[in-house]
Scaffold this active site. Sequence first.
Site, PDB file in Angstrom:
ATOM      1  N   ASP A  74       0.867  -1.179   0.000  1.00 41.61           N
ATOM      2  CA  ASP A  74       0.000   0.000   0.000  1.00 41.61           C
ATOM      3  C   ASP A  74       0.906   1.232   0.000  1.00 41.61           C
ATOM      4  OD1 ASP A  74      -2.188   1.763   0.550  1.00 41.61           O
ATOM      5  OD2 ASP A  74      -3.203   0.122   1.590  1.00 41.61           O
TER       6      ASP A  74
ATOM      7  N   ASP B 287      -2.739   4.901  -2.230  1.00 42.00           N
ATOM      8  CA  ASP B 287      -3.630   5.573  -1.299  1.00 42.00           C
ATOM      9  C   ASP B 287      -3.947   7.011  -1.706  1.00 42.00           C
ATOM     10  OD1 ASP B 287      -4.788   5.471   1.474  1.00 42.00           O
ATOM     11  OD2 ASP B 287      -3.454   7.180   1.735  1.00 42.00           O
TER      12      ASP B 287
ATOM     13  N   GLU C 127      -6.646   4.244  -5.257  1.00 47.26           N
ATOM     14  CA  GLU C 127      -7.796   4.791  -4.552  1.00 47.26           C
ATOM     15  C   GLU C 127      -7.971   6.191  -5.124  1.00 47.26           C
ATOM     16  OE1 GLU C 127      -9.390   5.529  -0.019  1.00 47.26           O
ATOM     17  OE2 GLU C 127      -7.395   6.207  -0.551  1.00 47.26           O
TER      18      GLU C 127
ATOM     19  N   HIS D 249     -10.956  -1.678   4.376  1.00 47.81           N
ATOM     20  CA  HIS D 249     -10.647  -1.272   5.758  1.00 47.81           C
ATOM     21  C   HIS D 249     -11.231   0.086   6.114  1.00 47.81           C
ATOM     22  CE1 HIS D 249      -7.926   0.775   3.172  1.00 47.81           C
ATOM     23  NE2 HIS D 249      -7.578   1.577   4.158  1.00 47.81           N
ATOM     24  N   ASP D 250     -11.825   0.786   5.162  1.00 47.50           N
ATOM     25  CA  ASP D 250     -12.442   2.089   5.444  1.00 47.50           C
ATOM     26  C   ASP D 250     -13.958   2.000   5.486  1.00 47.50           C
ATOM     27  OD1 ASP D 250      -9.978   3.400   5.448  1.00 47.50           O
ATOM     28  OD2 ASP D 250     -10.078   3.794   3.294  1.00 47.50           O
TER      29      ASP D 250
HETATM   30  C1  GLC Z   1      -7.111   6.255   2.478  1.00 49.84           C
HETATM   31  C2  GLC Z   1      -7.017   5.018   3.337  1.00 49.84           C
HETATM   32  C3  GLC Z   1      -7.477   5.351   4.709  1.00 49.84           C
HETATM   33  C4  GLC Z   1      -6.588   6.432   5.272  1.00 49.84           C
HETATM   34  C5  GLC Z   1      -6.523   7.632   4.337  1.00 49.84           C
HETATM   35  C6  GLC Z   1      -5.401   8.547   4.699  1.00 49.84           C
HETATM   36  O1  GLC Z   1      -8.411   6.679   2.328  1.00 49.84           O
HETATM   37  O2  GLC Z   1      -7.748   3.982   2.748  1.00 49.84           O
HETATM   38  O3  GLC Z   1      -7.489   4.233   5.557  1.00 49.84           O
HETATM   39  O4  GLC Z   1      -7.070   6.834   6.512  1.00 49.84           O
HETATM   40  O5  GLC Z   1      -6.304   7.262   3.001  1.00 49.84           O
HETATM   41  O6  GLC Z   1      -4.176   7.964   4.379  1.00 49.84           O
END
Ligand code: GLC
Length: 546
Positions: free
Chosen positions: A98, A198, A255, A327-328
């Site tokens: 990641d 990310d 993402e 995980h979010d």
């Molecule tokens: C992304 C991750 C999340 C994190 C955020 C800041 O959205 O999936 O878990 O808190 O980025 O890095």
Amino acid sequence: MQKLWWHDAIVYQVYPRSFQDSNGDGIGDLPGITARLSYLQALGINTLWLCPTFASPMVDNGYDISDYYAVNPEFGTLEDLRALIAQAQAHGIRVLLDLVLNHTSDQHAWFQSALESPSSPYRDFYIFRDGVDGGPPNNWRSNFGGSAWVQAPDGQYYLHVFAREQPDLNWENPAMRSALYEMIHWWMDQGVAGFRIDAICFIKKDQSFRDLPPDGPDGLADVAPRCLVQPGIEDFLAEMRDAAFAPRQAFTVAEANGVLPEQLQNFIGENGFFSTIFDFTYTDIDLKSGNWFDASGFTWRDMRDAIFANQASLQGVGHGAPYLENHDQMRSPNKYLKPHQRTDSAIKALGMLYFFLQGIPFVYQGQELGMGNHPWQSIDDFDDVSSRAQYEAALAYGLSEAEALAAIAHRARDNARTPMLWTDAAHAGFSTDTPWLPVHPGFPRINAEAQQQSDASIWAFYRNMLRIRREHSRLFFDGAFLPLCEDAKDVIAYERALDGTRICVYCNFSDAPLRTDLPPHTVLLSTCPQTAEAIAPLSAMMVRMR
Ligand code: GLC
Ligand code: CA
């Protein structure tokens, strides 16, 4: 199109803290993941995405990286990670890390140096600005609540789009960008196959740093209109592709929220910035805004419209990355099904709904067991940084404490982060000691060991879905997507077709049977015994047309 390995990828996402503890400290770790590779192989996956494993003070559980080249000691050592990569390979599994490139931890050496002295060469690796009228440079609100600016001891402010301990990197600085690309090459040298990337659409900031019209009781405004998918981001992403990913043929899944359909070509088309990106439209469909208490009250029609629009936008452009959980997110049975609907059959139907969409499917740990949200009792039970911020926001908007807690408990990211349920033994086989987050009380029934022994389990259903997906990998990756049954209420049905093979998926979330009048077909998979003429309520069926 040239065939690449990831066209057949089926990705399983592991949250390292919560998958398997190997040394009894209540925290999942890398040797724990290695010990569970046979489980993943038995399920049928071939790619493993590890949430951040880098050195980190864990304010945001690893999304705050203090050293890109080191492994977080609570997860093990670099040797453990190399062993995991090698063992995974022996199980036919490739490993993705990641990459957090929008920000670092405030404990990162670059940021420490930047804080220490405004003349440090690392000062410009971050975004420092003078305040205005004794306050921050502007009224932007961070994604985790509160001002997006923190005042440094020397008086200037630094920008953080997420938590205050996650200062944003300054992508306008070429030396900073080169340092990141070098790090990416180094990880490819360690044997990883690619990366989940990310929060990448936040890297470009509107350089005017102008205020926005306030949009909440705090007088602040969401940063997104000035920090998400801003003009000029394409230049950074193209440079990163050419400098870091393309030369190594790295698989990348970004993402990338905020990307519009007309931008998909640049992002995931031929020679796009990434191999694929996630679609948020149906996983965030339960929310009206970024506030967790702001429920949208979505219907199955809304859900179908979102999925179909996404599939249409991908046709002839690129490949998607369908997923139901990560995980979010809260757990999917709680998000999409009403309490009385949460049957095994309905949970399997949710799986079938997304798993055969176009692109590369992702499964999040525990989803294959039908894990549900945790029954949280108090706001103090949460670990996640964003839970408290969301709770405060809910109170500021006038919710009572009980209402705010209910909203946070429902939507909390911690729902996805409770320990994986392995057995019916103490701590669900996750650890020999008390885990860092509570174990879901459903573990005596909902656990991997029990479900692996039953052909009727959700786990067995997922294994079958994975098998079918592998057997027709080209059709599901690349085949046409055609909506079906568009007049039926609370039904989502579609056909996938390639070279004369036609596979149809019917998901019935209504409380009435779905009458079908199917031409000659073979049933490939069904969530419960169905009759030839009807698909039962809260169930799904997949057929191949003869
Ligand atoms: C992304 C991750 C999340 C994190 C955020 C800041 O959205 O999936 O878990 O808190 O980025 O890095
Ligand atoms: Ca451990």
